[in-house]
Design a protein around this motif. Structure first.
Motif, PDB file in Angstrom:
ATOM      1  N   THR A 132       0.818  -1.221   0.000  1.00 52.69           N
ATOM      2  CA  THR A 132       0.000   0.000   0.000  1.00 52.69           C
ATOM      3  C   THR A 132       0.849   1.268   0.000  1.00 52.69           C
ATOM      4  OG1 THR A 132      -0.090   0.017   2.398  1.00 52.69           O
ATOM      5  CG2 THR A 132      -1.869  -1.127   1.282  1.00 52.69           C
ATOM      6  N   GLY A 133       2.109   1.129  -0.371  1.00 54.69           N
ATOM      7  CA  GLY A 133       2.993   2.299  -0.323  1.00 54.69           C
ATOM      8  C   GLY A 133       2.630   3.363  -1.353  1.00 54.69           C
ATOM      9  N   LEU A 134       3.116   4.568  -1.109  1.00 54.92           N
ATOM     10  CA  LEU A 134       2.906   5.676  -2.043  1.00 54.92           C
ATOM     11  C   LEU A 134       4.003   5.615  -3.098  1.00 54.92           C
ATOM     12  CD1 LEU A 134       2.468   8.301   0.787  1.00 54.92           C
ATOM     13  CD2 LEU A 134       0.622   7.387  -0.605  1.00 54.92           C
ATOM     14  N   VAL A 146       9.666   3.106  -6.287  1.00 54.26           N
ATOM     15  CA  VAL A 146       9.844   3.615  -4.932  1.00 54.26           C
ATOM     16  C   VAL A 146       8.453   3.665  -4.313  1.00 54.26           C
ATOM     17  CG1 VAL A 146      10.501   5.633  -3.576  1.00 54.26           C
ATOM     18  CG2 VAL A 146      11.832   4.988  -5.572  1.00 54.26           C
ATOM     19  N   LYS A 147       8.192   2.761  -3.376  1.00 52.71           N
ATOM     20  CA  LYS A 147       6.863   2.725  -2.748  1.00 52.71           C
ATOM     21  C   LYS A 147       7.038   2.904  -1.257  1.00 52.71           C
ATOM     22  CE  LYS A 147       3.428   0.607  -5.093  1.00 52.71           C
ATOM     23  NZ  LYS A 147       2.475  -0.487  -5.210  1.00 52.71           N
ATOM     24  N   LEU A 148       6.592   4.057  -0.790  1.00 51.19           N
ATOM     25  CA  LEU A 148       6.892   4.414   0.593  1.00 51.19           C
ATOM     26  C   LEU A 148       5.676   4.278   1.485  1.00 51.19           C
ATOM     27  CD1 LEU A 148       8.904   7.586  -0.337  1.00 51.19           C
ATOM     28  CD2 LEU A 148       9.826   5.336   0.236  1.00 51.19           C
ATOM     29  N   LEU A 175       2.767  13.357  -5.045  1.00 52.83           N
ATOM     30  CA  LEU A 175       2.375  12.874  -3.712  1.00 52.83           C
ATOM     31  C   LEU A 175       0.864  13.041  -3.493  1.00 52.83           C
ATOM     32  CD1 LEU A 175       3.125  11.863  -0.841  1.00 52.83           C
ATOM     33  CD2 LEU A 175       3.566  14.224  -0.222  1.00 52.83           C
ATOM     34  N   PHE A 176       0.316  14.189  -3.913  1.00 53.48           N
ATOM     35  CA  PHE A 176      -1.129  14.415  -3.758  1.00 53.48           C
ATOM     36  C   PHE A 176      -1.906  13.347  -4.520  1.00 53.48           C
ATOM     37  CE2 PHE A 176      -0.305  19.264  -3.279  1.00 53.48           C
ATOM     38  CZ  PHE A 176       0.183  19.039  -2.014  1.00 53.48           C
ATOM     39  N   GLU A 177      -1.469  13.068  -5.759  1.00 52.00           N
ATOM     40  CA  GLU A 177      -2.174  12.046  -6.548  1.00 52.00           C
ATOM     41  C   GLU A 177      -2.214  10.721  -5.792  1.00 52.00           C
ATOM     42  OE1 GLU A 177      -0.367  13.895 -10.687  1.00 52.00           O
ATOM     43  OE2 GLU A 177      -0.068  11.783 -10.272  1.00 52.00           O
ATOM     44  N   GLU A 178      -1.072  10.348  -5.231  1.00 48.88           N
ATOM     45  CA  GLU A 178      -1.006   9.089  -4.501  1.00 48.88           C
ATOM     46  C   GLU A 178      -1.951   9.108  -3.294  1.00 48.88           C
ATOM     47  OE1 GLU A 178       0.824   6.139  -5.066  1.00 48.88           O
ATOM     48  OE2 GLU A 178       1.041   7.065  -7.038  1.00 48.88           O
TER      49      GLU A 178
END
Ligand code: ATP
Ligand code: MG
Length: 510
Positions: A132-134, A146-148, A175-178
């Motif tokens: 479920t990372g961003l 890169v999934k944070l 980041l907002f999109e994610e």
């Protein structure tokens, strides 16, 4: 299995637990790549932090000069090409064995084969959250997303730093999109961005063809239309807005406001600053000089035309999980007014979240150095107190802060050091670089050097969100570009066209 690319060599200072050099035997190698090698306790992962070419034939300057000045070329006479080697210098990051990472304590043997790091190893090693990372981009030179993890990235606050034009706002859009694309099961938070230049308003507009539409998940608030409801102002909030209040003044003003609140609850209706003024003026217990001072402060606030009987829009309606709220400050010229709006929103968000009236949120502060400056005058530091409070205590309540700035050195050190994750894009100013280095212990000298040579859209992430600093390429954004960014050429054309039109209209009129 990944291909073999080199062999560990033996030098004066390497291999050691902190430095391993290898000669490249096949393929290409770049600074910033991860490699792995077999090690007694598992797999050692190293970061390539420099690549150098050597050639014995060209080592001695005097011989090269002597030879070449006679009109001969070394490479024509000798098999110089065969003696050219590519040496990669690496820093061992850790040893990976059965999902555990240890610090290397002794060196690998010279002669050990080196491979490009396996993606499966790397994603665990770097601490990515695959489920479920961003997804912010790809690890440079590795085909690895890169999934944070949301919590590790944001809970203890984030700072995004780069020089102007380095790609900070682009990264924030990603980041907002994610954050907007998450569903309830994945766990989502509300996002509020304080936008001094109106850069993000395109999120609120219907998307052009080929771009993803986020308008139904975005609330756009024009700050010039914001009204702050006086009954909602606690004395804590008020003293944040009026920085010079003495404790006696605070006590008296607090009493007046709470009396008015009691009357309001009795049915006398909401009150505004005029009512506060009247109440102060008619108060019998207050000292005369306190009265004069408070009336002065209040009439000063009144001039800003910002206060009213109720909040508009209402903050609880604006801040929702999975949604983006943009407070567009671009039309507010008065510095103090801008500071008060920012301070008020931040305080309401924080205190209402503490009472669980609002969902957990991320508050994004663009041009953060304007609101949390290291050194500040009275009017420019109104928001600093609450921002520091959120930076210090927010993580306990699900109140996260993201500071975005092109002038890290002007940013309050205390607030910056509370940002446990930093994403750094291109920075060239040595003072800023030094400031960043001081606030991120995990960075070594070579990584810092690499920051100055980053291109737009390339970033380094360091801190809580990743186990080791990672260079990555920011992914392409899905939302539309800001229509508000105008090229200099267009701005020039528009100016001249409108000037010409005005002149023609004036002529017709005559
Ligand atoms: N990852 C990227 N991919 C493609 N283009 C990018 C990327 N990052 C930035 N850009 C482009 O570079 C330009 C500058 O980026 P951006 O506006 O994000 O910089 P900034 O750091 O926010 O600058 P400022 O400090 O002036 O606000 C923009 O035109 C943007 O579209
Ligand atoms: Mg920007």
């Amino acid at each position: 299995m990944n291909e073999e690319i080199g062999t560990v060599i033996s030098g004066l200072e390497s291999p050691s637990p902190s430095s391993v050099d290898f000669v490249v035997t096949s393929g290409v190698i770049h600074r910033g790549m991860f490699v792995e090698l077999d090690y007694s306790e598992g797999t050692m992962i190293c970061l390539v932090n420099d690549v150098v070419k050597t050639n014995r034939y060209f080592e001695r300057a005097e011989s090269v000069k002597e030879f070449e000045s006679q009109g001969k070329k070394l490479f024509e006479q000798f098999p110089t090409e065969e003696w050219e080697f590519l040496i990669a210098k690496t820093r061992p990051l850790g040893v990976f064995s059965k999902k555990l990472v240890k610090r290397p304590s002794f060196p690998p043997s010279p002669g050990t084969k080196v491979k490009i790091a396996d993606n499966k190893h790397l994603e665990q090693f770097l601490g990515f959250d695959l489920e479920t990372g961003l997804e912010l981009g790809k690890v440079e030179y590795h085909d690895l997303d890169v999934k944070l993890n949301l919590s590790s990235l944001l809970k203890k606050h984030l700072a995004v730093l780069a020089l102007s034009g380095g790609g900070k706002s682009y990264l924030m859009s990603v980041l907002f999109e994610e954050l907007l694309e998450r569903n309830q099961e994945q766990g989502r938070i509300a996002t509020v961005v304080l936008d001094p230049h109106g850069e993000y308003s395109s999120f609120a507009e219907p998307a052009e063809q080929g771009k993803k539409d986020f308008s139904s998940k975005t609330n756009l608030v024009k700050a010039e239309k914001v009204k702050i409801g006086v009954p909602k102002l606690s004395i804590g909030i008020l003293s944040g807005i009026i920085p010079g209040l003495s404790s006696a003044q605070k006590r008296d003003l607090g009493r007046i406001i709470s009396n008015l609140n009691v009357e309001m609850r009795r049915g006398l209706g909401a009150f505004d600053l005029k009512d506060v003024q009247t109440a102060i003026a008619g108060d019998k217990d207050m000292k005369e000089n306190t009265k004069i001072a408070l009336l002065g402060w209040i009439s000063h606030l009144e001039e800003l035309k910002l206060f009213s009987k109720a909040d508009s829009p209402s903050i609880s309606d604006l801040v929702e999980p999975g949604k983006l709220t943009i407070i567009d400050l671009s039309n507010i010229i008065n510095v103090k007014k801008k500071q008060i709006i920012v301070s008020y929103f931040a305080q309401r968000l924080f205190y209402d979240r503490r009472k669980k009236l609002l969902p957990p949120f991320l508050l994004v502060l663009e041009e953060a150095h304007q609101f949390i400056p290291e050194r500040a005058g009275k009017d420019t530091a109104i928001a600093k107190g609450i921002m520091r409070t959120i930076a210090r205590e927010g993580r306990k309540f699900g109140a996260s802060l993201c500071l975005v700035s092109q002038r890290p050195i002007q940013l309050d050190t205390t607030a910056l050091s509370q940002c446990n994750t930093k994403i750094i894009l291109r920075i060239t100013n040595p003072y800023d670089l030094d400031h960043v280095a001081k606030s991120a212990e995990a960075l070594d000298r070579r990584s810092l050097d690499m920051i100055t040579s980053l291109r737009v859209g390339e970033a380094l992430i360091v801190g809580e969100a990743v186990s080791f600093p990672v260079f990555f390429k920011v992914r392409e954004k899905k939302s539309q570009d800001s229509k508000h960014e105008v090229s200099l050429e267009d701005a020039g054309r528009r100016f001249e066209e409108s000037k010409k039109q005005n002149e023609e209209e004036a002529k017709e009129f005559l």
